[in-house]
Design an enzyme around this catalytic site. Structure first.
Site, mmCIF file in Angstrom:
data_model
loop_
_atom_site.group_PDB
_atom_site.id
_atom_site.type_symbol
_atom_site.label_atom_id
_atom_site.label_comp_id
_atom_site.label_asym_id
_atom_site.label_seq_id
_atom_site.Cartn_x
_atom_site.Cartn_y
_atom_site.Cartn_z
ATOM 1 N N SER A 6 -6.578 1.003 12.935
ATOM 2 C CA SER A 6 -7.359 2.244 12.960
ATOM 3 C C SER A 6 -8.233 2.296 14.206
ATOM 4 O O SER A 6 -8.649 1.264 14.736
ATOM 5 C CB SER A 6 -8.249 2.335 11.720
ATOM 6 O OG SER A 6 -9.166 3.408 11.822
ATOM 7 N N GLY A 13 0.807 -1.220 0.000
ATOM 8 C CA GLY A 13 0.000 0.000 0.000
ATOM 9 C C GLY A 13 0.834 1.260 0.000
ATOM 10 O O GLY A 13 0.509 2.225 0.690
ATOM 11 N N GLY A 27 1.175 5.461 2.968
ATOM 12 C CA GLY A 27 2.186 4.470 2.624
ATOM 13 C C GLY A 27 3.283 5.047 1.752
ATOM 14 O O GLY A 27 4.472 4.798 1.977
ATOM 15 N N GLY A 46 -1.009 7.948 -0.633
ATOM 16 C CA GLY A 46 -1.371 8.177 0.755
ATOM 17 C C GLY A 46 -0.229 8.057 1.741
ATOM 18 O O GLY A 46 0.940 8.342 1.440
ATOM 19 N N TYR A 105 -15.449 -2.566 7.735
ATOM 20 C CA TYR A 105 -14.129 -1.945 7.779
ATOM 21 C C TYR A 105 -13.613 -1.903 9.217
ATOM 22 O O TYR A 105 -12.453 -2.245 9.489
ATOM 23 C CB TYR A 105 -14.175 -0.537 7.189
ATOM 24 C CG TYR A 105 -12.847 0.183 7.272
ATOM 25 C CD1 TYR A 105 -11.831 -0.095 6.365
ATOM 26 C CD2 TYR A 105 -12.608 1.116 8.276
ATOM 27 C CE1 TYR A 105 -10.602 0.547 6.453
ATOM 28 C CE2 TYR A 105 -11.385 1.762 8.362
ATOM 29 C CZ TYR A 105 -10.383 1.474 7.450
ATOM 30 O OH TYR A 105 -9.167 2.105 7.551
#
Length: 281
Positions: A139, A10, A16, A14, A164
């Site tokens: 998260s 990833g 990453g 973003g 999620y």
């Protein structure tokens, strides 16, 4: 990080990508795992610019498919005699519900199973590297969630945010159990909440949820640079050399929910993941 090898998923956009650039700038050699070649090429150009002396590398594949997770891990393991840091960062939110070719709900497959299988495939390289670290992007979306072991694939009552959040809970449970299994091996495993970051997150969704996330990004999201800070801290800081099994926010140890600390849930998720992936630690 001079001379160290960092494998990251990833990392084509973003937090990453920013983390990869920052670690390269600190002297690390980066090994990227990406799905899209165009974005991969752009990411590699930035990383090479940050550290032109290192022979950075990239591997392409789909981390939502178990066979691809295994193939990519085998390819990286064959190419890398040592791995100092593995950063599992690839993830997404999907709406509506969809399944992979393996019959897995795609959020669970991409956000949890990829971490589990990819780390499993690289474990020998990590164990062979003194002071190796595994960093998992979780998260605060895990708050208020519990895993439904009778419906891990969310076939009933699908909600994109709920699924999620459960996948991020799975990241924390995986981190804790991996840290327990790797205790006294020299390999540490930690996870983090990067904050709500203005990235491509939610772009794969459809309908109102896509516009809701887009609006939130405009109002409350932090920059990818800010969101990458805890990843870089866990990958590079001497302050966490011995720390393992922790959940971090703003580069400090934080307390996840009681459910995220459940030893029973962590062990059961581990067992179910082994069965789904047909692997054994």
């Amino acid at each position: 990080m001079q001379g160290k090898t960092v494998v990251i998923t990833g990392a084509t956009s973003g937090i990453g990508l920013v983390a990869a650039e920052r670690l390269a700038g600190m002297g690390a050699r980066l090994v990227l795992v990406a799905r899209d070649q165009a974005r991969g090429d752009k990411a590699m150009a930035k990383i090479r610019s940050a550290n032109p002396a290192a022979p950075h590398a990239i591997h392409y594949g789909d981390l939502s498919i178990i066979a691809e997770m295994k193939r990519l891990a085998a390819a990286v393991a064959a190419a890398e005699p040592k791995i100092d840091v593995l950063i599992n960062n690839a993830g997404a939110l999907f709406n509506p519900r969809r399944e992979t070719a393996d019959g897995l709900e795609v959020t669970f497959a991409t956000n949890h199973m990829a971490y589990f299988v990819f780390t499993h495939g690289l474990r020998e390289r990590l164990l062979a590297t003194p002071g190796a670290r595994v960093v998992n992007t979780a998260s605060d979306a895990h708050k208020g969630q519990r895993l439904d072991f009778d419906d891990l694939q969310a076939k009933h009552g699908y909600s994109a945010f709920k699924v999620y959040g459960r996948s991020k809970l799975a990241n924390i449970l995986f981190t804790r159990e991996a840290a327990r299994k790797l205790a006294n091996t020299g390999v540490t495993v930690n996870c983090l909440h990067p904050g709500f970051v203005a990235t491509r997150f939610g772009d794969n969704s459809q309908g109102p949820i896509k516009y809701l996330i887009g609006a939130a990004k405009q109002i409350v999201a932090i920059s990818p640079l800010k969101g990458s800070e805890t990843i870089v801290h866990l990958a590079a800081s001497p302050d966490v050399t011995q720390a393992s099994g922790g959940y971090y926010y703003k580069s400090k140890l934080a307390l996840p929910t009681t459910e995220a600390q459940s030893v029973d849930s962590a062990r059961r998720l581990w067992s179910e993941s082994e069965k789904l992936a047909d692997v054994s630690w």
